[in-house]
Design an enzyme around this catalytic site. Structure first.
Site, PDB file in Angstrom:
ATOM      1  NE  ARG A  33      -4.206   1.792   2.173  1.00  0.00           N
ATOM      2  CZ  ARG A  33      -4.365   2.781   3.051  1.00  0.00           C
ATOM      3  NH1 ARG A  33      -3.505   2.940   4.039  1.00  0.00           N
ATOM      4  NH2 ARG A  33      -5.387   3.620   2.933  1.00  0.00           N
ATOM      5  CB  ILE A  59      -5.596   5.735  -1.062  1.00  0.00           C
ATOM      6  CG1 ILE A  59      -5.503   4.200  -1.072  1.00  0.00           C
ATOM      7  CG2 ILE A  59      -4.865   6.288   0.142  1.00  0.00           C
ATOM      8  CD1 ILE A  59      -4.047   3.681  -1.229  1.00  0.00           C
ATOM      9  CB  SER A  60     -10.795   3.358   0.031  1.00  0.00           C
ATOM     10  OG  SER A  60     -11.337   3.929  -1.127  1.00  0.00           O
ATOM     11  CD  GLN A  61     -11.371   2.486   7.551  1.00  0.00           C
ATOM     12  OE1 GLN A  61     -12.510   2.777   7.180  1.00  0.00           O
ATOM     13  NE2 GLN A  61     -11.107   2.093   8.763  1.00  0.00           N
TER      14      GLN A  61
END
Ligand code: SAH
Length: 211
Positions: A33, A59-61
């Site tokens: 990530r 950027i999503s959780q």
């Protein structure tokens, strides 16, 4: 905390939060990530939180990425459509869990950065384009699964129309800052079943392209 410790802690947290699909957890553990967040946030890459990426997007959780991916129920041989490439992190996860990912981003500079990452990581089963994802990708459809990582204001009928019988579409739906994450399943008889999964916060699906 080292990256290894942070990664192990995150995977444990995802498990505790209810993500049980072993393939999803494994792919999240092995997808770097830190390569998808802005460099100044690299030390937070394995925190269970959304982070800024260039051009004011996020950027999503990880929990939300894991939950949405698990909700697709991928086995490995599917053709998947993603709307909202963003950083490309969700795309990279999907690419390791299905046969081919078609991903659409409306903001061209963001897509270029993501495409470079797909090339660097040799994700050869990702096909991407800059377009209005709300229209889907008709000539590549129909799809086994469709995922929206931006919020559809209302039921996304155009995209539902590009699902195979038996296929699933997972999307945040709603007009406010908090939306409902919904899963639609297209039954063999053509009727759509709808299921509420949880509350989420996504940027809205916008019309047209930009940049
Ligand atoms: N999945 C991403 C999160 C993306 S944020 C990640 O893991 O990083 C949502 C993205 O949807 C933004 O990049 C935004 O530009 C894009 N978007 C919004 N409306 C869109 C549309 N109509 N078509 C394609 N992309 C869209």
């Amino acid at each position: 905390m080292s990256i290894n410790e942070a990664r192990a802690q995150l995977i444990l947290a995802l498990r505790q939060q209810g993500i049980r699909d072993a393939r999803v957890l494994e792919v999240m553990e092995t997808t770097p990530r830190e390569k998808f967040v802005s460099p100044e946030f690299a030390d937070k890459a394995w925190d269970n939180q959304a982070l800024p990426i260039p051009f004011g997007q996020t950027i999503s959780q990880p929990f939300v990425v894991g939950a949405m991916t698990a909700a697709l129920g991928l086995k490995g041989d599917e053709k998947v459509l993603e709307i909202g490439t963003g950083s490309g992190y969700q795309t990279a996860i999907l690419s390791k869990l299905c046969k081919r990912v078609f991903t659409i981003e409306r903001y061209r500079p963001l897509l270029r950065i993501a495409q470079q990452k797909f090339a660097d990581m040799r994700l050869h089963n990702v096909v991407s384009k800059c377009a209005d994802g709300g229209l889907g990708w008709e000539d590549q459809g129909p799809f086994d699964a469709i995922i929206l990582t931006c919020a559809a204001p209302i039921r996304p009928d155009t995209l539902l129309g590009q699902l195979k019988p038996g296929g699933v579409l997972v999307a945040p739906v709603g007009q406010g800052s908090v939306q409902e994450l919904l899963r639609y399943r297209r039954r063999e008889d053509g009727i759509f079943e709808e299921e509420e999964l949880m509350d989420v916060r996504f940027v809205p699906l916008l019309p047209g392209t930009s940049g």
